[in-house]
Each structure stands twice: as C-alpha cells, then as structure tokens.
Design an enzyme around this catalytic site. Structure first.
Site, PDB file in Angstrom:
ATOM      1  N   ASN A  59      23.683   1.491  14.154  1.00 17.89           N
ATOM      2  CA  ASN A  59      24.515   2.534  13.483  1.00 17.89           C
ATOM      3  C   ASN A  59      25.832   2.051  13.507  1.00 17.89           C
ATOM      4  OD1 ASN A  59      25.103   2.770  16.320  1.00 17.89           O
ATOM      5  ND2 ASN A  59      24.395   4.830  16.185  1.00 17.89           N
TER       6      ASN A  59
ATOM      7  N   HIS B 109      27.368   0.957  16.459  1.00 12.25           N
ATOM      8  CA  HIS B 109      28.331   1.226  17.531  1.00 12.25           C
ATOM      9  C   HIS B 109      28.563  -0.218  18.228  1.00 12.25           C
ATOM     10  CE1 HIS B 109      24.234   1.548  20.054  1.00 12.25           C
ATOM     11  NE2 HIS B 109      24.838   0.240  20.110  1.00 12.25           N
TER      12      HIS B 109
ATOM     13  N   ASP C 125      29.368  -0.700  29.616  1.00  9.36           N
ATOM     14  CA  ASP C 125      28.724   0.480  29.537  1.00  9.36           C
ATOM     15  C   ASP C 125      27.715   0.434  30.697  1.00  9.36           C
ATOM     16  OD1 ASP C 125      27.131  -1.110  28.177  1.00  9.36           O
ATOM     17  OD2 ASP C 125      27.802  -0.251  26.280  1.00  9.36           O
TER      18      ASP C 125
ATOM     19  N   GLU D  51      29.615   5.647  19.595  1.00 14.10           N
ATOM     20  CA  GLU D  51      28.703   5.907  18.467  1.00 14.10           C
ATOM     21  C   GLU D  51      29.670   6.316  17.407  1.00 14.10           C
ATOM     22  OE1 GLU D  51      25.897   5.180  19.027  1.00 14.10           O
ATOM     23  OE2 GLU D  51      24.750   6.217  20.629  1.00 14.10           O
TER      24      GLU D  51
HETATM   25  C1  F6R Z   1      25.266  -2.923  25.299  1.00 15.64           C
HETATM   26  C2  F6R Z   1      25.973  -2.428  24.690  1.00 15.64           C
HETATM   27  C3  F6R Z   1      25.409  -2.183  22.914  1.00 15.64           C
HETATM   28  C4  F6R Z   1      24.381  -3.212  22.416  1.00 15.64           C
HETATM   29  C5  F6R Z   1      23.844  -2.706  21.022  1.00 15.64           C
HETATM   30  C6  F6R Z   1      22.977  -3.833  20.899  1.00 15.64           C
HETATM   31  O1  F6R Z   1      25.845  -3.108  26.547  1.00 15.64           O
HETATM   32  O2  F6R Z   1      27.029  -2.183  24.666  1.00 15.64           O
HETATM   33  O3  F6R Z   1      26.817  -1.742  22.002  1.00 15.64           O
HETATM   34  O4  F6R Z   1      25.452  -4.346  22.260  1.00 15.64           O
HETATM   35  O5  F6R Z   1      23.298  -1.497  21.244  1.00 15.64           O
HETATM   36  O6  F6R Z   1      21.883  -3.938  21.524  1.00 15.64           O
HETATM   37  P1  F6R Z   1      20.879  -5.075  21.154  1.00 15.64           P
HETATM   38  O7  F6R Z   1      21.293  -6.316  21.519  1.00 15.64           O
HETATM   39  O8  F6R Z   1      19.709  -4.749  22.383  1.00 15.64           O
HETATM   40  O9  F6R Z   1      20.409  -4.866  19.806  1.00 15.64           O
END
Ligand code: F6R
Length: 248
Positions: free
Chosen positions: A137, A139, A67, A144
């Site tokens: 959450n 994701h 992303d 989401e």
């Molecule tokens: C990032 C991504 C997100 C993160 C997730 C956890 O490329 O796709 O799904 O892996 O938000 O983020 P952290 O590791 O910062 O807790």
C-alpha cells in the site's frame, strides 16, 4: 530519485550490503537506519558475511530500526528485535548492544516509549544510510496511507492490507499485532542517504504509484521525492512491467 534495475533480489541485496559495508569502513561510527521484513533477509545475510570477511569492528556503529510491533516483547519470536538478532546482530561478535536501538514494543507506556525513541534519534543524529522496504500500500516504516508528512515516531494502527501481508509470519491472522511503534515520515527524511528496495510482482503497484510522481500523503513513500539522495532498487520483473505500462 534514481531508479536502478539490478535484475534480481540477489544482486540488489549485494549492492545494498556493499554500500553499508563501504559506509562502516569509511566511518567506523556510522549511523545506520535499518528495516525488517522479507526484503531485508538477503541483504542482512550478505552484509553479515561481508562484515565477517572484512573483519570489521562494529563496536562504534549505531543502528536504529524503523519499527516494532506493539505488545510483543523483545523475546517474542515475531518481534523485530528477534528478527534483527537472527538475521544480522548474532552473526558478528562486535556489534555493541548499547548502540543498537529498536522501539520497545511492550513498554509499559508506549506513547512515552515513542517520544523517547524520537528523542534518542535526535541525539544520535541523522542516519548515514537509511534502508527501506515498501508495503504493497506504499507504506514506509509503518507509516500507512494518509500518515502526515510531518509525522515523528508514534504509535500507529496497522491497516488490514499490512496485517494481511504480515500474517504469513504468524500462526493465525488474529495473532498479528494491530499496532506498531513506527518512526515517522519526517524522522525518516532526516537520513543523509536513502536506499529503498522492492523486489517481485507484489510490489509492482506500489513502485508504479511511487514513480508516477504525485507527492501525496495517500502514498507515504511519495515523500521520498522531496529527498535529495534516494535510490530505488528494483528487479527485472518490476522494471519490465514499468516499461510495458509506460511508467518508465
Ligand atoms: C519493516 C518495515 C516495513 C517493510 C515493508 C515491506 O521494518 O518498516 O515498511 O519494509 O512492509 O515488507 P516486506 O519486505 O516483508 O515485503
């Protein structure tokens, strides 16, 4: 889905970095699906060091990221392109820029950019290893809750929970982009092997919900139950809480 307690972030990160190293040694044109976020920082630090120590030629390795924030240029200090360069790509001389794919967050037509990204993924073929973090959450990528299990790369609205979690990297919460281009759940599921990492207390609930096993679009990560080759790497803190509450 195999759940593995590797005690702590350091050991968990070493494991994933080593699996990626083995993959690029055994297949010099491996396809790697990469993620960003706090969880991956130590993974990339360890991986970059291992790649250097082993003098790996990465010129034929293909990477694509899950992303990118909408509206941020590749040079913006909070763009995922800058994150990837800082944590991984700048540390080894042999990465081939032509084989590195991230969505372009400030493309003039972000819907078209999303379509082209999905098309490129199709041309590249499935990831040999896809690494994933998980949002509080549930994701994965920026899919989401209530994202369709059929979703492909597209523009998504970030939820207040995600904006809040990511605001730690921005000066003001208002500066956090409200949208991202994210690979879809069906795009992620094409990977041959998936390793999801979660460390620390704030991921306990998401992992508990994931391991309780109900497959539902309310919890995007639950789609991983349908994949034949998934490892969930957790630390002792999460493991102990799951034992205590009877999830494991
Ligand atoms: C990032 C991504 C997100 C993160 C997730 C956890 O490329 O796709 O799904 O892996 O938000 O983020 P952290 O590791 O910062 O807790």
């Amino acid at each position: 889905m195999n759940v593995i307690n590797l005690k702590n972030r350091t050991v968990g990160s070493q494991y994933v970095a080593t699996e990626i190293l083995k993959q690029v040694i055994s297949k010099p044109n491996a396809v790697l699906g990469l993620a960003t976020g706090n969880t991956m920082i130590e993974v990339y630090k360890t991986l970059a060091a291992l790649l250097n120590v082993n003098q790996i030629d990465l010129s034929n390795v293909v990477t694509f990221n899950l992303d990118e924030y909408v509206g941020l240029s590749a040079e913006h200090n909070q763009s995922y392109r800058v994150y990837m360069n800082a944590h991984l790509f700048n540390h080894n001389q042999t990465w081939n820029n032509k084989n590195i794919y991230l969505p372009v967050g400030d493309a003039p037509n972000i819907e078209l950019e999303s379509e082209l990204y999905e098309q490129r993924l199709g041309e590249i073929g499935s990831a040999d290893i896809q690494i994933l973090g998980i949002g509080e959450n549930g994701h994965i990528g920026f899919n989401e809750p209530y994202s369709s299990f059929e979703s492909v790369t597209r523009v998504v609205d970030l939820t207040p929970s995600t904006i809040n979690a990511n605001s730690q990297h921005f000066e003001n919460i208002e500066d956090v982009p409200k949208q991202a281009i994210s690979m879809g759940l069906s795009s992620i599921m094409k990977a041959k092997r998936i390793i999801l990492l979660a460390f620390g207390k704030n991921k306990q609930q998401a992992i508990k919900a994931l391991l309780e096993g109900e497959v539902s679009e309310a919890l995007p990560a639950s789609i991983l139950h349908k994949h034949p080759n998934v490892e969930v790497i957790i630390d002792d803190e999460i493991f102990t809480s799951l034992i205590e509450d009877g999830t494991l």
